[in-house]
Design a protein around this motif. Structure first.
Motif, PDB file in Angstrom:
ATOM      1  N   ASP A 179      50.300  13.129 -26.829  1.00 47.60           N
ATOM      2  CA  ASP A 179      49.335  13.268 -25.724  1.00 47.60           C
ATOM      3  C   ASP A 179      49.853  14.264 -24.682  1.00 47.60           C
ATOM      4  O   ASP A 179      49.073  14.833 -23.918  1.00 47.60           O
ATOM      5  CB  ASP A 179      49.106  11.922 -25.019  1.00 47.60           C
ATOM      6  N   ALA A 180      51.178  14.419 -24.669  1.00 50.74           N
ATOM      7  CA  ALA A 180      51.775  15.237 -23.602  1.00 50.74           C
ATOM      8  C   ALA A 180      51.256  16.685 -23.582  1.00 50.74           C
ATOM      9  O   ALA A 180      50.877  17.182 -22.518  1.00 50.74           O
ATOM     10  CB  ALA A 180      53.293  15.196 -23.685  1.00 50.74           C
ATOM     11  N   PRO A 181      51.198  17.379 -24.727  1.00 49.31           N
ATOM     12  CA  PRO A 181      50.720  18.773 -24.659  1.00 49.31           C
ATOM     13  C   PRO A 181      49.305  18.898 -24.092  1.00 49.31           C
ATOM     14  O   PRO A 181      49.026  19.819 -23.317  1.00 49.31           O
ATOM     15  CB  PRO A 181      50.763  19.239 -26.124  1.00 49.31           C
ATOM     16  N   ALA A 182      48.417  17.976 -24.449  1.00 56.20           N
ATOM     17  CA  ALA A 182      47.036  18.053 -23.938  1.00 56.20           C
ATOM     18  C   ALA A 182      47.018  17.812 -22.431  1.00 56.20           C
ATOM     19  O   ALA A 182      46.300  18.490 -21.681  1.00 56.20           O
ATOM     20  CB  ALA A 182      46.158  17.022 -24.645  1.00 56.20           C
ATOM     21  N   ALA A 183      47.839  16.852 -21.983  1.00 51.95           N
ATOM     22  CA  ALA A 183      47.906  16.579 -20.538  1.00 51.95           C
ATOM     23  C   ALA A 183      48.492  17.789 -19.807  1.00 51.95           C
ATOM     24  O   ALA A 183      48.037  18.170 -18.724  1.00 51.95           O
ATOM     25  CB  ALA A 183      48.755  15.336 -20.271  1.00 51.95           C
ATOM     26  N   GLN A 184      49.492  18.401 -20.435  1.00 49.82           N
ATOM     27  CA  GLN A 184      50.100  19.598 -19.817  1.00 49.82           C
ATOM     28  C   GLN A 184      49.091  20.727 -19.711  1.00 49.82           C
ATOM     29  O   GLN A 184      49.033  21.440 -18.715  1.00 49.82           O
ATOM     30  CB  GLN A 184      51.286  20.076 -20.656  1.00 49.82           C
ATOM     31  N   LYS A 185      48.285  20.870 -20.742  1.00 50.01           N
ATOM     32  CA  LYS A 185      47.290  21.944 -20.744  1.00 50.01           C
ATOM     33  C   LYS A 185      46.292  21.724 -19.597  1.00 50.01           C
ATOM     34  O   LYS A 185      45.915  22.660 -18.887  1.00 50.01           O
ATOM     35  CB  LYS A 185      46.568  21.964 -22.098  1.00 50.01           C
ATOM     36  N   PHE A 186      45.919  20.465 -19.387  1.00 51.29           N
ATOM     37  CA  PHE A 186      44.989  20.165 -18.286  1.00 51.29           C
ATOM     38  C   PHE A 186      45.639  20.496 -16.935  1.00 51.29           C
ATOM     39  O   PHE A 186      45.022  21.109 -16.061  1.00 51.29           O
ATOM     40  CB  PHE A 186      44.569  18.689 -18.358  1.00 51.29           C
ATOM     41  N   LEU A 187      46.921  20.119 -16.791  1.00 53.35           N
ATOM     42  CA  LEU A 187      47.610  20.441 -15.521  1.00 53.35           C
ATOM     43  C   LEU A 187      47.690  21.952 -15.307  1.00 53.35           C
ATOM     44  O   LEU A 187      47.588  22.444 -14.188  1.00 53.35           O
ATOM     45  CB  LEU A 187      49.034  19.879 -15.527  1.00 53.35           C
ATOM     46  N   GLN A 188      47.869  22.676 -16.414  1.00 48.15           N
ATOM     47  CA  GLN A 188      47.915  24.149 -16.297  1.00 48.15           C
ATOM     48  C   GLN A 188      46.575  24.707 -15.827  1.00 48.15           C
ATOM     49  O   GLN A 188      46.517  25.587 -14.978  1.00 48.15           O
ATOM     50  CB  GLN A 188      48.255  24.784 -17.638  1.00 48.15           C
ATOM     51  N   THR A 189      45.500  24.173 -16.386  1.00 50.92           N
ATOM     52  CA  THR A 189      44.161  24.613 -15.972  1.00 50.92           C
ATOM     53  C   THR A 189      44.002  24.357 -14.479  1.00 50.92           C
ATOM     54  O   THR A 189      43.504  25.198 -13.726  1.00 50.92           O
ATOM     55  CB  THR A 189      43.076  23.811 -16.743  1.00 50.92           C
ATOM     56  N   PHE A 190      44.417  23.172 -14.059  1.00 51.15           N
ATOM     57  CA  PHE A 190      44.359  22.826 -12.637  1.00 51.15           C
ATOM     58  C   PHE A 190      45.167  23.823 -11.808  1.00 51.15           C
ATOM     59  O   PHE A 190      44.708  24.359 -10.799  1.00 51.15           O
ATOM     60  CB  PHE A 190      44.901  21.399 -12.438  1.00 51.15           C
ATOM     61  N   ASP A 191      46.387  24.118 -12.299  1.00 50.44           N
ATOM     62  CA  ASP A 191      47.292  24.907 -11.461  1.00 50.44           C
ATOM     63  C   ASP A 191      46.993  26.402 -11.483  1.00 50.44           C
ATOM     64  O   ASP A 191      47.416  27.127 -10.578  1.00 50.44           O
ATOM     65  CB  ASP A 191      48.751  24.660 -11.859  1.00 50.44           C
ATOM     66  N   GLN A 192      46.243  26.834 -12.481  1.00 52.58           N
ATOM     67  CA  GLN A 192      45.770  28.226 -12.467  1.00 52.58           C
ATOM     68  C   GLN A 192      44.926  28.450 -11.216  1.00 52.58           C
ATOM     69  O   GLN A 192      44.823  29.551 -10.715  1.00 52.58           O
ATOM     70  CB  GLN A 192      44.829  28.431 -13.658  1.00 52.58           C
ATOM     71  N   ILE A 193      44.305  27.393 -10.741  1.00 53.40           N
ATOM     72  CA  ILE A 193      43.403  27.519  -9.596  1.00 53.40           C
ATOM     73  C   ILE A 193      44.063  27.034  -8.301  1.00 53.40           C
ATOM     74  O   ILE A 193      44.019  27.710  -7.283  1.00 53.40           O
ATOM     75  CB  ILE A 193      42.092  26.759  -9.902  1.00 53.40           C
ATOM     76  N   PHE A 194      44.710  25.887  -8.353  1.00 52.77           N
ATOM     77  CA  PHE A 194      45.291  25.348  -7.107  1.00 52.77           C
ATOM     78  C   PHE A 194      46.705  25.877  -6.827  1.00 52.77           C
ATOM     79  O   PHE A 194      47.131  25.906  -5.668  1.00 52.77           O
ATOM     80  CB  PHE A 194      45.262  23.812  -7.109  1.00 52.77           C
ATOM     81  N   ALA A 195      47.432  26.243  -7.859  1.00 50.14           N
ATOM     82  CA  ALA A 195      48.731  26.916  -7.701  1.00 50.14           C
ATOM     83  C   ALA A 195      49.695  26.220  -6.737  1.00 50.14           C
ATOM     84  O   ALA A 195      50.130  26.803  -5.742  1.00 50.14           O
ATOM     85  CB  ALA A 195      48.506  28.373  -7.273  1.00 50.14           C
ATOM     86  N   VAL A 196      49.994  24.948  -7.023  1.00 50.31           N
ATOM     87  CA  VAL A 196      50.947  24.216  -6.174  1.00 50.31           C
ATOM     88  C   VAL A 196      52.060  23.525  -6.975  1.00 50.31           C
ATOM     89  O   VAL A 196      53.002  22.992  -6.382  1.00 50.31           O
ATOM     90  CB  VAL A 196      50.249  23.138  -5.304  1.00 50.31           C
ATOM     91  N   ILE A 197      51.946  23.513  -8.299  1.00 50.67           N
ATOM     92  CA  ILE A 197      52.903  22.684  -9.055  1.00 50.67           C
ATOM     93  C   ILE A 197      54.281  23.333  -9.171  1.00 50.67           C
ATOM     94  O   ILE A 197      55.296  22.655  -9.020  1.00 50.67           O
ATOM     95  CB  ILE A 197      52.337  22.318 -10.451  1.00 50.67           C
ATOM     96  N   GLU A 198      54.316  24.617  -9.378  1.00 46.26           N
ATOM     97  CA  GLU A 198      55.637  25.260  -9.524  1.00 46.26           C
ATOM     98  C   GLU A 198      56.435  25.033  -8.235  1.00 46.26           C
ATOM     99  O   GLU A 198      55.943  25.316  -7.137  1.00 46.26           O
ATOM    100  CB  GLU A 198      55.469  26.765  -9.773  1.00 46.26           C
ATOM    101  N   ASN A 199      57.654  24.540  -8.394  1.00 48.74           N
ATOM    102  CA  ASN A 199      58.429  24.160  -7.210  1.00 48.74           C
ATOM    103  C   ASN A 199      59.236  25.354  -6.687  1.00 48.74           C
ATOM    104  O   ASN A 199      60.431  25.459  -6.920  1.00 48.74           O
ATOM    105  CB  ASN A 199      59.356  22.988  -7.559  1.00 48.74           C
TER     106      ASN A 199
END
Ligand code: AMP
Ligand code: ZN
Length: 479
Positions: free
Chosen positions: A390-410
């Motif tokens: 399940d992890a890769p699919a969840a990661q892909k969703f977080l990437q989609t989110f972060d392409q727009i919100f751009a806050v996850i990279e520390n």
């Protein structure tokens, strides 16, 4: 995917978004007036524009965005003259600071940056076109736009022009609706002021002609989208329409999008109230760029944003939750295989995220989908109901989110350091804390519990709380 709907100030309705050429978007965004440092209110609007462009790009559109620097207007002319320097010299420092601030907030660079003072020829040319069509008249060396010649005047801001006396003029760039009048396209120089020698005489452009000329030079006579803060709808954008449509006879902009203002603790920002903040003010107090970006992005753009320090703190916690979740996805140990229900949940969350943004860029709804998913996935992980596949699919969703919100990279600490804000910042300690947390992890894994305990106590003294999760990963936060 949901159909994209946007609120068009022209007409005041939500409309399906369809660009004039399939797959391509031409967008103009009014940039900052570089007479001072930009404040967090300005960045509310710039973050909105960034989220808009990132979302449209994520939907596969080819984006051509132009943003200008207003580096000549009344305030700049006055301040530069008072400082006894040329306008380029005066504005350079603030232009540079603006670019630095944009980087700190992870704002994508538009395809074209352009300065008003590099486009004087285009402005003069546009004024000449208007003159040929009798939209202009001269008075004491200045050239004015005759609004009675443009029957559609007022269509964007719904201003009532019935009572306006023909020939009444306004010279200043910024004025209220109540004082709608013929406005200056070209201003005769006053004693000691900067001017250009041109075919329409000596002088300098009015603010409004600048954006009409730059927008059409780079994007053609009809744009798909034009953005700005709500204060620009009148007179700035109303005048842009009058100038552009007067000259070309064509529809200037298909979708006008305006962001509502940011207030601080419910009040308008002002230096005298002591509630006026630049990015530097907040970074010097120890706030992180990612928290500010999140706080500015989280309220849908057509709602007023009430900025509070509590809200900023909450934004920081939200970003931390997302980062912890992203770490857990990469570092956690999950039972082999995939859980059917989880795959379904991920797909639903991604769909709701997209539906939120398609709904006139409803960032609150889109974030709701993300946080609800993170909550449920964390619970599933705790119960052993989240599979390694399940992890890769969840990661892909977080990437989609972060392409727009751009806050996850520390990368807050690096950003602050690169911009020279870092020294007094409590975030500067993050790297050290992470080092201690990692050392404690090693100690635990090698069953050296005495060292692990010592480090935990040391961190506690520094106000850091550790949360060990079942899968062996650890998160930390400040008390
Ligand atoms: P300016 O530098 O004054 O031309 O403004 C740059 C951008 O910031 C424009 O799009 C303004 O509409 C916008 N703006 C100014 N004040 C605020 C505020 N308090 N909240 C949101 N946007 C603002
Ligand atoms: Zn503008």
């Amino acid at each position: 995917m949901a159909e994209i709907q946007l609120h068009n100030t022209l007409g005041g309705k939500i409309e399906p978004f369809v660009p004039q050429e399939a797959g391509e978007i031409r967008m103009y965004s009014c940039g900052p007036t570089v007479y001072d440092y930009a404040h967090i209110g300005n960045f509310r609007t710039f973050v909105f524009q960034d989220i808009l462009r990132r979302f449209l790009k994520s939907r596969g559109f080819k984006m051509t965005q132009v943003m200008n620097l207003t580096d000549v207007d009344d305030r700049i002319i006055a301040n530069a003259a008072a400082a006894g320097v040329g306008i380029r010299e005066y504005t350079e420092k603030f232009a540079q600071a603006f670019f630095d601030d944009c980087k700190a907030l992870s704002l994508e660079a538009p395809e074209h940056w352009t300065r008003a003072t590099d486009n004087i020829d285009s402005m003069v040319h546009l004024i000449e076109r208007l003159r040929e069509k009798s939209f202009t008249y001269e008075s004491e060396g200045s050239i004015y736009y005759r609004i009675s010649k443009f029957p559609d005047y007022g269509k964007l801001s719904n201003i009532d022009v019935a009572g306006i006396q023909a020939g009444a003029r306004v010279d200043v760039d910024r004025y209220e609706k109540e004082s709608a009048r013929d406005f200056a396209l070209w201003k005769a120089p006053k004693e000691g002021e900067h001017f250009w020698e041109t075919s329409i005489g000596r002088g300098r452009p009015g603010w409004h002609i600048e954006c009409s000329a730059m927008a059409m030079k780079y994007l053609g006579e009809t744009l798909d989208i034009h953005t700005g803060g709500i204060d620009l709808a009148f007179p700035h954008h109303e005048n842009e329409i009058a100038q552009s449509e007067g000259a070309t006879g064509k529809h200037f902009v298909r979708y006008w999008l305006h962001a509502e203002h940011l207030l601080v603790e419910g009040e308008k920002m002002s230096k005298s109230l002591g509630n006026f903040f630049t990015l530097r003010d907040l970074f010097a107090k120890g706030h992180k760029p990612s928290a500010l970006r999140f706080a500015l992005a989280s309220v849908p753009y057509r709602r007023q944003l009430n900025f509070t320090f509590d809200g900023l703190q909450q934004a920081a916690s939200s970003v931390e939750r997302l980062r912890n979740f992203a770490d857990r996805l990469t570092q956690g140990k999950f039972p082999a295989g995939a859980q059917k229900s989880m795959a379904k949940r991920i797909a639903e969350a991604a769909e709701e995220f997209d539906a939120g943004l398609s709904d006139d860029l409803n960032t609150a709804r889109a974030l709701g989908a993300v946080f609800e998913f993170v909550r449920e996935a964390n619970i599933a992980m705790d119960k052993g109901e989240f599979g390694s596949e399940d992890a890769p699919a969840a990661q892909k969703f977080l990437q989609t989110f972060d392409q727009i919100f751009a806050v996850i990279e520390n990368n807050d600490a690096q950003k602050l350091q690169a911009l020279g804000y870092g020294q007094k910042n409590s975030n500067a300690g993050d790297a050290e804390i992470e080092k201690l947390v990692a050392e404690r992890q090693v100690a635990r894994q090698t069953r050296d519990f005495a060292t692990a305990d010592r480090i935990r106590k040391e961190l506690e003294k520094r106000g850091i709380i550790l949360e060990d999760s079942r899968d062996g990963s650890v998160r930390w936060k400040r008390k």
